[in-house]
Scaffold this active site. Structure first.
Site, short mmCIF file in Angstrom:
data_model
loop_
_atom_site.label_atom_id
_atom_site.label_comp_id
_atom_site.label_asym_id
_atom_site.label_seq_id
_atom_site.Cartn_x
_atom_site.Cartn_y
_atom_site.Cartn_z
N ASP A 1 -2.78 2.40 -6.17
CA ASP A 1 -1.76 2.49 -5.12
C ASP A 1 -1.70 1.29 -4.18
O ASP A 1 -0.98 1.34 -3.18
CB ASP A 1 -1.96 3.77 -4.30
N GLU A 2 -2.41 0.22 -4.47
CA GLU A 2 -2.29 -0.96 -3.61
C GLU A 2 -2.56 -2.23 -4.39
O GLU A 2 -3.29 -2.23 -5.39
CB GLU A 2 -3.22 -0.86 -2.39
N ASP B 1 0.86 -1.18 0.00
CA ASP B 1 0.00 0.00 0.00
C ASP B 1 0.90 1.24 0.00
O ASP B 1 1.66 1.46 0.95
CB ASP B 1 -0.90 -0.01 1.24
#
Length: 360
Positions: A107-108, A13
């Protein structure tokens, strides 16, 4: 319960991704409270730097509320093309360590590293190598959770943020879950958390004390997942090429709304929150669906489908407004509004429009 399959899972993350990219690219923003999003009265925060979070600024918060919470907050417009480019760099790093990558957003992502491709010796070592590569290649930091299943890996990635690493081996999984508040569990939203609190369930340990039959009575089809999660169990595999069916947002109002202007204004906030998620997922879809729940809890859905993907937030909101206007006035008022994009398509499969060839 079936016997649990033990895997080596990493949940990566990025730390305050959008805001961190902006601080990286503009030295004047470093160390200062930054919100990515519109500063206008109806704007919504898409991301907040850790300096801003210290004041209570959070993603999906109305920009006006964020500005009140942090008077020195600096608003910067989002640059989704840049975020997608950086996300591509990060996924290239992931692909050097495993083919089993399940992105959740820009983003993860989950990674299954059960196969130690580079013979680094452990999932912890792989996570450390990935984090180091991300920092070296992008100048950004990432936090990671390492465990034997997706549920605990995701919880662990949030333990030592920012720029942290947390490893939960199988022997520690149940105890780790037992000590956490249930509101942190993936899949337990604010409404479910309140229902659990009313039942005296505040922690993972409280949840583990309830029988499967009890959970089925109160939480229906969600019960099996909750029963396993409370015991540190989750057999879901990491699914490469994971495809979402729809992306959207909804909002429940503290007081039912009847005024058409207030409803249209509320839809702007919902559309902003939905489009932020759509952009984060780089999603393209052809169907916009309005969800409207009346004061008597009757739920109405109306949809419009296009022959091509919806192009931008303005078109998305415009279709939403058309769908809403067709329902006005709403007898008794509205307690919930939602707006969703579905019929999602692969960007690579879209053929751009071409002008017809002129005859020779």
């Amino acid at each position: 319960m079936t016997e649990q399959v033990l895997r080596k899972i990493i949940h990566v993350d990025m730390d305050a991704f959008y805001a961190s990219v902006e601080q990286r690219d503009d030295p004047a923003l470093r160390g200062r409270p930054v919100a990515v999003g519109g500063s206008r009265a109806r704007g919504v925060v898409a991301a907040a730097s850790y300096e801003a979070r210290a004041f209570g600024v959070r993603s999906a918060m109305p920009s006006s509320s964020a500005a009140r919470a942090c008077p020195d907050l600096i608003f910067v417009p989002p640059r989704f093309d840049v975020y997608r480019t950086v996300s591509g760099q990060i996924r290239t790093i992931f692909a050097d360590y495993t083919d089993l990558i399940e992105p959740l957003s820009l983003d993860e992502a989950y990674l299954d590293v059960s196969e130690d491709r580079h013979r680094l010796g452990s999932a912890r070592a792989i996570a450390e190598a990935i984090r180091a590569r991300i920092h070296a290649d992008t100048g950004l930091t990432a936090s990671a959770g390492v465990s034997y299943n997706k549920f605990i890996a995701k919880l662990a990635s949030d333990q030592n943020k920012p720029d942290g690493l947390c490893v939960i081996p199988p022997r520690h999984g149940p105890a780790f879950v037992a000590g956490l508040p249930v509101k942190r569990f993936h899949g337990v939203g604010p409404v479910t958390a309140r229902r659990m609190e009313a039942l005296g369930i505040l922690s993972g340990a409280d949840l583990a004390e309830r029988s499967l039959a009890f959970l089925q009575r109160h939480f229906g089809s969600h019960a099996a997942y909750l029963y396993g999660a409370a015991r540190g169990q989750d057999d879901r595999p990491v699914r490469a090429h994971r495809a979402a069916k729809s992306i959207g947002a909804e909002r429940t109002f503290e007081q039912d709304l009847s005024d058409p202007t207030a409803l249209r204004d509320a839809l702007v906030v919902v559309a902003d929150a939905a489009w932020t998620r759509i952009d984060r997922a780089s999603a393209l879809g052809r169907t916009v669906t309005l969800k409207l729940r009346r004061a008597d809890f009757t739920t109405i859905t109306r949809a419009r489908s296009l022959m091509r993907p919806v192009t931008d937030r303005t078109e998305f909101l415009g279709i939403g407004h058309d769908l809403l206007s067709a329902q006005l006035p709403v007898p008794g008022g509205v307690r919930l509004l939602g707006l969703t994009l579905s019929a999602l398509v692969d960007e690579a499969a879209i053929v751009p429009d071409r002008q017809p060839l002129l005859p020779l």
